[in-house]
Write a protein that holds these residues in place. Structure first.
Motif, PDB file in Angstrom:
ATOM      1  N   PHE A   1       0.832  -1.201   0.000  1.00  0.00           N
ATOM      2  CA  PHE A   1       0.000   0.000   0.000  1.00  0.00           C
ATOM      3  C   PHE A   1       0.871   1.257   0.000  1.00  0.00           C
ATOM      4  O   PHE A   1       0.551   2.257  -0.648  1.00  0.00           O
ATOM      5  CB  PHE A   1      -0.934   0.002   1.217  1.00  0.00           C
TER       6      PHE A   1
ATOM      7  N   ARG B   1      -1.157   3.988  -1.945  1.00  0.00           N
ATOM      8  CA  ARG B   1      -2.594   3.763  -1.727  1.00  0.00           C
ATOM      9  C   ARG B   1      -2.920   3.733  -0.235  1.00  0.00           C
ATOM     10  O   ARG B   1      -3.682   2.899   0.239  1.00  0.00           O
ATOM     11  CB  ARG B   1      -3.047   2.448  -2.373  1.00  0.00           C
TER      12      ARG B   1
ATOM     13  N   ALA C   1      -6.721   3.765   1.017  1.00  0.00           N
ATOM     14  CA  ALA C   1      -7.465   2.503   1.000  1.00  0.00           C
ATOM     15  C   ALA C   1      -7.155   1.682   2.249  1.00  0.00           C
ATOM     16  O   ALA C   1      -8.051   1.066   2.846  1.00  0.00           O
ATOM     17  CB  ALA C   1      -7.120   1.712  -0.264  1.00  0.00           C
TER      18      ALA C   1
ATOM     19  N   CYS D   1      -3.056  -3.581  -5.521  1.00  0.00           N
ATOM     20  CA  CYS D   1      -2.022  -2.538  -5.393  1.00  0.00           C
ATOM     21  C   CYS D   1      -0.727  -2.980  -6.049  1.00  0.00           C
ATOM     22  O   CYS D   1      -0.030  -2.185  -6.682  1.00  0.00           O
ATOM     23  CB  CYS D   1      -1.795  -2.220  -3.914  1.00  0.00           C
TER      24      CYS D   1
ATOM     25  N   ALA E   1      -5.807   5.786  -7.187  1.00  0.00           N
ATOM     26  CA  ALA E   1      -4.843   6.425  -6.299  1.00  0.00           C
ATOM     27  C   ALA E   1      -5.540   7.074  -5.134  1.00  0.00           C
ATOM     28  O   ALA E   1      -6.647   7.574  -5.217  1.00  0.00           O
ATOM     29  CB  ALA E   1      -4.028   7.455  -7.071  1.00  0.00           C
ATOM     30  N   ALA E   2      -4.837   7.061  -3.970  1.00  0.00           N
ATOM     31  CA  ALA E   2      -5.388   7.702  -2.777  1.00  0.00           C
ATOM     32  C   ALA E   2      -5.342   9.195  -2.904  1.00  0.00           C
ATOM     33  O   ALA E   2      -4.465   9.745  -3.553  1.00  0.00           O
ATOM     34  CB  ALA E   2      -4.615   7.245  -1.545  1.00  0.00           C
TER      35      ALA E   2
END
Length: 414
Positions: free
Chosen positions: A351, A356, A359, A406, A413-414
């Protein structure tokens, strides 16, 4: 036949981790005979507070150390962590003492020796984590392993000596603090990280580093705080609902189940960090490293999980004493969760690699709510643990799917 670099590095880390984790495990049968479940439960609560506080103290900047290879940026990272760790250490000490003075129940259950050492233990833990991340960024796995072994040996030796001298729970806390200090000093001497002077307020270099890696403290920090809280929340809630004896029994279960994760899974994580970052930078994904790591974790974790599922109560009674058989019954219930945790924990770093973190944060919020619900539900401790295992295992399956996405770099995308 030449061994691939991935497995050479894993072997190096595991060799050191074996010493670091084997010592507490070998000492556990002596500890359980020198202290009561209540004393172990109180020490575990103290240790849980330190662990959660240390996460906040680092701001998760130690994870960014793997991504920054330039000496100036790594120096800035140390300065940020040393500053935040110092502020956090002072704050948690004041809060702990204040909570006891105003009669807050959980704080009053801990002795003053524990309350006043929460801050220093937090500072040592946060700074040690950052120093070990520095070692990983330079492939200094051997030196990091030696520092871990020194820490574990000092903690275990000091705790046993103080317990034998009759200090009880206070000896567990004092031994941990002494061992952490010796381990951190050893790590600094072996690795020679950059000097990191701090002032009363963060300067331009520290502020720039925080902005450069804002996703770590914006998303990863709350996510990891939730994760740390979730790992300690069962212990706190069991103590509140079922008493200190039940908390001590669960504490031993948690300690035994976490040992293989700390021993093997975390060692593989240190190598997975480097390999996944390198592959992601070169190819835009890290699926090859992810699959290789997943298979290794599955093979290594299946055997211990099966042993726990079949024989945990008898093993706990034989190793730790008949009074700890109930801990083995809890471990038997938690065997499936142990396997999923063993696999998913190292792979969660993907992550960070893929950026990310948001998430991951959403998943941690869901897990926190599930844990509260499982342990606040009416029923016995065994029933609470069973609901916790079922819900957590389902969430872990979702988590593994998310981490795989991921690694392929296909999630939004975060």
């Amino acid at each position: 036949m030449q061994v691939p670099p991935f497995w050479r590095n894993v072997a190096t880390v595991v060799t050191g981790a074996v010493g670091a984790q084997a010592l507490p495990l070998l000492a556990a049968p002596l500890l359980t005979r020198l202290c009561s479940p209540g004393e172990l439960g109180a020490y575990s609560v103290w240790l849980g507070i330190v662990a959660i506080s240390a996460i906040g103290a680092t701001l998760r900047m130690e994870a960014a150390m793997i991504l920054d290879h330039e000496p100036e940026r790594q120096r800035a990272c140390f300065r940020v962590v040393f500053y935040s760790a110092t502020v956090t250490a002072v704050a948690v000490t004041v809060l702990a003492a204040g909570a006891c003075l105003v009669g807050f129940g959980p704080a009053c259950s801990l002795p003053w020796s524990s309350l006043l050492t929460i801050g220093i233990a937090t500072w040592l833990t946060a700074c040690m984590q950052t120093t070990l991340a520095y070692a990983t960024s330079h492939n200094a796995f051997g030196k990091a392993a030696r520092a871990k072994v020194t820490t574990a040996a000092t903690i275990v030796g000091t705790q046993l000596a103080l317990l034998y001298a009759g200090l009880g729970g206070a000896g567990l806390v004092a031994g941990h603090v002494i061992g952490s200090a010796v381990g951190f000093a050893t790590a600094r001497m072996l690795l020679h990280p950059p000097a990191a002077p701090i002032g009363w307020l963060p300067d331009a270099e520290q502020r720039a580093h925080l902005m450069r890696h804002h996703k770590f403290w914006r998303y990863s920090l709350p996510s990891n705080l939730l994760n740390g809280a979730v790992s300690q929340l069962p212990l706190f809630l069991i103590g509140m609902r079922h008493g200190v004896l039940a908390a001590g029994l669960y504490a031993l279960t948690q300690r035994v189940l976490s040992a293989p994760i700390s021993l093997i899974a975390s060692s593989i994580l240190e190598v997975f960090k480097r390999e996944s970052v390198r592959e992601f930078e070169e190819h835009g994904n890290c699926t090859r490293t992810y699959i290789k790591t997943f298979k290794a974790l599955m093979v290594l974790g299946a055997g211990p999980a099966l042993v726990l599922l079949l024989f945990a109560p008898h093993l706990f009674a034989w190793v730790f004493g008949e009074s700890w058989r109930a801990s083995g019954e809890l471990a038997q219930l938690m065997a499936p969760l142990f396997l999923l945790n063993f696999i998913a924990s190292p792979l969660s770093y993907v992550f960070f690699v893929a950026g990310r973190q948001k998430a991951d944060l959403l998943w941690q919020v869901t897990l926190f709510c599930l844990t509260l619900g499982a342990f606040l539900a009416p029923g016995s401790i065994e029933q609470n643990v069973l609901w916790y295992v079922i819900g957590y295992s389902c969430l872990y399956l979702v988590y593994l799917h998310m981490s795989w996405q991921c690694s392929r770099n296909v999630m939004a995308a975060a």
